[in-house]
Scaffold this active site. Structure first.
Site, PDB file in Angstrom:
ATOM      1  N   HIS A 363       0.816  -1.213   0.000  1.00 32.25           N
ATOM      2  CA  HIS A 363       0.000   0.000   0.000  1.00 32.25           C
ATOM      3  C   HIS A 363       0.853   1.267   0.000  1.00 32.25           C
ATOM      4  O   HIS A 363       0.315   2.367  -0.140  1.00 32.25           O
ATOM      5  CB  HIS A 363      -0.904   0.023   1.240  1.00 32.25           C
ATOM      6  CG  HIS A 363      -2.055  -0.938   1.155  1.00 32.25           C
ATOM      7  ND1 HIS A 363      -1.956  -2.244   1.569  1.00 32.25           N
ATOM      8  CD2 HIS A 363      -3.315  -0.784   0.686  1.00 32.25           C
ATOM      9  CE1 HIS A 363      -3.117  -2.843   1.375  1.00 32.25           C
ATOM     10  NE2 HIS A 363      -3.954  -1.991   0.844  1.00 32.25           N
ATOM     11  N   GLY A 364       2.159   1.135   0.162  1.00 33.75           N
ATOM     12  CA  GLY A 364       3.017   2.303   0.223  1.00 33.75           C
ATOM     13  C   GLY A 364       3.402   2.616   1.651  1.00 33.75           C
ATOM     14  O   GLY A 364       2.662   2.330   2.588  1.00 33.75           O
TER      15      GLY A 364
END
Length: 481
Positions: A363-364
């Protein structure tokens, strides 16, 4: 200890720019309705029924239909080509063409980053195959994650990264799963470049997901003839998607406006976020079904269904374990298959930690998501062990997961067991409201993602109550274990 059925937390609303505009999150055509979501903890007058219908519902449905129509059309075109018996290479080429066009229409020049990532993935797969490396999945996974981290911190603009990271996440999941499937013999040989890019740019999953394995994608070349069941499934899935969009955009944001109570506002924010996720889930199901995937054939007939999320089990949960399992079914399968089972040799705790770490990296590197994922991982672990211990003490069917074959003295039909499970379900809803409160519609922050100060400020408004409850639960478990 079998507890990794909750080994994931799904996407956080990584939707294309046009979807933000539709939901009033980036100042689009319906920015006026963002005022209903940007209420803080104030009391406001809700819109009248006529205003809600004419000024929000109808425009939202129109833009929603316009947004998904071209993608569904592209998916149906692939279905038709596959139905008429064209060679498989034609199906793959068409998948590349329409998928590439779809991404270009939504992300414009940002499609270059998708191309770079896919080229890197194919190069890593090719090199590991030529060198006959036995752990392709691990090497490809590390290489792609390092590339994403480097690109996020040193190359990409925050707004661009936030806009396209959902597409990159699905792509990376495809590439890693393909590498592991080559390792395990699920995929017998390395796909050629046409097959590979047909899989990467398959329009049914390239923008909104979900992740699907290469083996599932290859079923496109052998799908059954569509029938009335297919039409019904397509129609019902579309209706569900539009209903969730309306609830997220027009209904959830307007409830409790006349009440000045923080927890009602928290529940409202979280509810709007959850239904935006259900919209994307049903939309991705719609595109897969439109392509002809998700079929089940028997001697009598063929039916179509491609479940991505189960909203009923999230909104009325038995436990947080059940919530995260049913929030994003394909991602749950991916994490359990390619992360948990791969790292389980190092112990259950390590496998659990790696599962949530993998979800965070996909997701970062964002504090908001990391905080939610870490909290969720701790909550589900505490809930699992606590309810398991209570179940052992009282021989009652009150574990976090439903018994497949209940052997407890007090089964699920016992009135006290029902009440206890309802209480735990209410506790799960309390935690969900708390964890989801920071996913509100703040136009200034939404474009670049939420930072640490936003997350802590939102939880501080609620007194960090959910974390204190979790700590107290674990202390109580430690006293009785």
């Amino acid at each position: 200890m079998d507890m990794l059925d909750y080994g994931d937390y799904p996407d956080d609303g990584d939707y294309p720019d046009d979807l933000y505009n539709m939901m009033g999150g980036m100042g689009g055509d319906y920015g006026d309705y963002g005022d209903y979501a940007d209420y803080g903890n104030q009391k406001m007058e809700p819109p009248t029924y006529a205003e809600l219908v004419t000024e929000c519902m109808i425009p939202t449905l129109q833009q929603g239909a316009a947004m998904l129509s071209h993608l569904v059309f592209f998916c149906i075109s692939i279905n038709i080509v596959a139905q008429v018996g064209m060679p498989s290479v034609v199906v793959h080429i068409l998948s590349i063409a329409v998928g590439f066009t779809s991404v270009a229409m939504v992300f414009e020049n940002l499609i270059l980053h998708i191309i770079y990532l896919s080229v890197l993935g194919y190069t890593l797969l090719l090199i590991t195959s030529l060198l006959d490396i036995k752990q392709k999945g691990a090497y490809v996974g590390v290489g792609l994650v390092c590339y994403l981290i480097f690109w996020e911190f040193f190359i990409a603009e925050p707004a661009e990264w936030h806009r396209i990271r959902g597409v990159q996440m699905v792509l990376v999941m495809k590439l890693i799963s393909l590498a592991f499937d080559c390792d395990h013999g699920v995929v017998k040989e390395m796909p050629d470049i046409v097959q590979f890019y047909g899989y990467v740019f398959f329009p049914g999953t390239v923008i909104y997901g979900p992740w699907m394995s290469y083996s599932t994608y290859c079923k496109l070349t052998n799908i059954p003839i569509v029938n009335f069941n297919w039409v019904c499934s397509l129609f019902l899935t579309c209706v569900k998607a539009m209903l969730c969009l309306l609830i997220s955009t027009c209904i959830a944001t307007t409830i409790f406006l006349t009440y000045d109570y923080r927890w009602l506002h928290a529940y409202r924010d979280a509810l709007s976020f959850r239904f935006s996720h259900y919209f994307i889930s049903y939309l991705s199901s719609l595109t897969c079904i439109a392509s002809g995937l998700g079929f089940k054939s028997n001697s009598d007939s063929t039916t179509w269904d491609y479940p991505v999320s189960k909203p009923s089990l999230v909104e009325i949960p038995r436990s947080l374990v059940e919530v995260v399992t049913n929030w994003n079914l394909p991602m749950h399968t991916w994490l359990k298959t390619y992360v948990f089972k791969t790292t389980k040799q190092f112990g259950n705790f390590t496998a659990i930690l790696m599962t949530y770490a993998a979800s965070s990296l996909l997701h970062g590197l964002n504090f908001q998501l990391a905080a939610v994922l870490l909290s969720l991982g701790l909550y589900t672990y505490i809930e699992y062990v606590f309810r398991k211990r209570l179940s052992e003490i009282y021989s009652a069917c009150i574990q976090a997961k439903r018994c497949k074959k209940c052997e407890h003295k007090y089964t699920s039909s016992n009135v006290f067991v029902i009440l206890i499970n309802i209480l735990f379900g209410a506790l799960a809803m309390f935690h969900l409201a708390y964890l989801g409160v920071m996913f509100d519609s703040d136009p200034e922050k939404e474009e670049e993602g939420y930072d640490m100060s936003h997350t802590l400020a939102k939880w501080s408004e609620l007194g960090f109550a959910s974390h204190y409850v979790a700590i107290a639960t674990y202390i109580f478990y430690w006293l009785i274990k």
